[in-house]
Write a protein that holds these residues in place. Structure first.
Motif: not given
Length: 575
Positions: A335-358
């Motif tokens: 659950k997201v509180t505060g601003q409840t309208k949110a995008a969630i990203t789950l990724y396993d290449s943890t050394e990379e940036q979440y929006d640039l993972q390859q």
């Protein structure tokens, strides 16, 4: 000979036989009748060539794993097309294509054939060990595919993109489609007599444009792409996009001119990062279905939509027997509180940036009206999970945690995204897109870049963002925001997040006072027909108390070169 006629002849010819012999003939007749109405899956391998078929489709593969013919019903749908069904990538030597050394058969029965080509890499710097798999099942007008890459080198391997390309007969497949856009494709003659304005972008004599970028989409929000026409369709269906490189908002190409369908596994399009695989890295791209529906145009598109649902229910696919493709998976919710309208990203290449993972696998979703989210069918492993707002004005907000996903288990992760207070005024909402503004809701097309005004004035409280603010400031000039304020001795915070920027220099000033000069790298999005985003940049600028006037104030945004796309703009009162 029809089954009924054959049965009568058999029965007549068996009158003089014993009763047991007669029964044997009847059983044999029944088997023949079944075979005539339902052909088994067949696979023939000869060296590096292969033929595979069921009663609906028949593929003939060449030794490089591309195809020489593909029959859907009685029609060879790749006749007249250039090279089709091929895997390639860009390395240090330019474009490289698969060079198989063998074919392996995983499974072969009357109901399924699973086989793959093997490439054992001999190049030192830009080629992998590769398995290109195909799976044909009975009663399905289509074939499944996936590709497994492995870096067995002692050093990193870098390249720009990798993809599967499918070309079809352009005289049959006259339209292109994905879940967002469907339109007629130009003919070769039309393109020949057009003006090329940039790569694969053409201006016709009537002033209209066509570009392969018209068919670009947010790839993780789209489950299919393909071509259709004249009672035939050819579509790539991906029930999961976990395998693609790029973040949750990764955009990529899907359909080109000349009836080409592309499935980009990773690319540098629209501001994505380059690829750099470490020693021991391995990755499975897919599986996905290359699907061939038939009927009129409406029936074909309806069939594709229905097949997407069928494939999603089958995911993960049980025909994959590989430790790198787990069939028993886990889930994460929260659950997201505060601003409840949110995008969630789950990724396993943890050394990379979440929006640039390859390098790894990525899952994305958005919260519901109450801030809840859930992601199912997650491969077991260690992940980073990121939340950011898609509403409000907290454009810089980003919350990140780690989570371990276990097979058969569900994990819970909660987030808090604070919403900034004392916002004096705002244009748009913080969702990393320009979708609230003029032209952003149109179909992608090269023409939109020239529609927004060079000079523009927006009056807070009077002007309408949907009509008076535009998806991009696409030409050099100044856009002015006029607003009322009060010189109260307090500083201000100007939030100026950018949804995209193309070769741009942006000067920001308030009441004639220079606040910033932003020199922005090129994400190649605006001039390639993107209407809502490219590569996101959070920009937070301080405004001194002395720069604040009582009464009318002006914020000037001057594009010196290139173009920019705004997510949202807001002014916050501090203190």
């Amino acid at each position: 000979m029809p089954c009924q006629l054959f049965k009568v002849i058999c029965c007549v010819s068996s009158i003089s036989f014993a009763k047991m012999q007669y029964l044997k003939i009847q059983v044999f007749t029944a088997i023949l009748c079944i075979s005539a109405s339902h052909a088994a899956v067949t696979l023939k391998v000869n060296g590096l060539t292969a033929e595979v078929a069921n009663d609906l489709v028949k593929f003939k593969f060449k030794k490089d794993a591309s195809i020489s013919s593909l029959y859907v019903g009685g029609e060879n749908v790749v006749s007249g097309a250039d090279r089709s069904f091929y895997l390639d990538w860009t390395g240090t030597g330019g474009e490289i294509r698969l060079k198989p050394s063998s074919i392996e058969i995983v499974q072969q029965t009357d109901s399924i054939a699973h086989f793959y080509w093997v490439q054992q890499s001999t190049r030192a710097d830009d080629a992998f060990d590769i398995e290109l798999h195909y799976i044909l099942e009975e009663n399905l007008s289509g074939i499944y595919s996936y590709v497994k890459y492995s870096n067995d080198k002692a050093s990193n391997i870098s390249f720009g993109e990798t993809r599967m390309i499918y070309r079809f007969n352009p005289s049959i497949f006259t339209n292109g489609a994905n879940q967002v856009y469907s339109h007629r494709l130009p003919t070769k003659n039309e393109i020949t007599h057009s003006q090329t304005v940039q790569d694969s972008t053409y201006k016709f004599s009537n002033g209209t444009y066509f570009s392969k970028y018209d068919y670009a989409v947010y790839i993780r929000e789209t489950q299919y792409q393909g071509v259709f026409g004249n009672d035939y369709g050819a579509f790539v269906i991906s029930p999961s996009r976990e395998y693609h490189g790029g973040g949750a908002m990764k955009q990529d190409l899907t359909v080109h001119q000349y009836s080409l369908v592309a499935n980009y596994f990773l690319s540098a399009h629209f501001g994505s990062a380059s690829f750099n695989a470490f020693p021991g890295w391995t990755h499975i791209y897919g599986p996905f279905l290359i699907y061939f529906p038939s009927g009129n145009d409406e029936q074909i598109l309806n069939a594709v939509e229905a097949q997407v649902t069928i494939e999603q229910e089958k995911w993960p696919y049980s025909f994959v027997n590989d430790n790198d493709y787990p069939l028993i998976r886990g889930s994460v919710s929260g659950k997201v509180t505060g601003q409840t309208k949110a995008a969630i990203t789950l990724y396993d290449s943890t050394e990379e940036q979440y929006d640039l993972q390859q390098l790894g696998y990525l899952y994305a979703t958005t919260t519901d009206a109450n801030g809840n989210f859930v992601i199912n069918n997650v491969r077991p492993g260690f992940y980073k999970i990121v939340a950011y707002p898609v509403a409000g004005q907290g454009s810089e907000n980003l919350a990140e945690q780690t989570v371990t996903i276990t097979a058969g288990a569900s994990e819970i992760v909660d987030f808090f995204l604070p919403e900034p207070e004392n916002i004096l005024w705002a244009i748009g909402e913080a969702n990393r897109r320009s979708n609230e503004f003029n032209y952003a809701d149109q179909d992608r097309n090269y023409k939109w870049e020239f529609e927004p005004p060079v000079e523009n004035t927006f009056i807070v409280g009077e002007s309408d963002p949907r009509n008076d603010w535009y998806y991009a400031q696409s030409q050099p000039g100044t856009w002015t925001i006029k607003y009322q304020d009060n010189h109260d001795g307090h500083s201000r915070t100007l939030r100026l997040p950018l949804a995209a920027a193309s070769k741009s220099v942006l000067l920001v000033s308030i009441n004639g006072n220079n606040i910033a000069q932003l020199e922005l790298t090129n994400d190649a999005s605006i001039y390639r027909s993107a209407l809502q985003s490219g590569r996101y940049r959070s920009v937070i600028l301080p405004v001194e108390p002395s720069h604040v006037l009582t009464g009318e104030n002006t914020l000037d945004l001057t594009v010196h070169s290139g173009a920019v796309m705004y997510d949202c703009i807001s002014l916050q009162v501090n203190g």
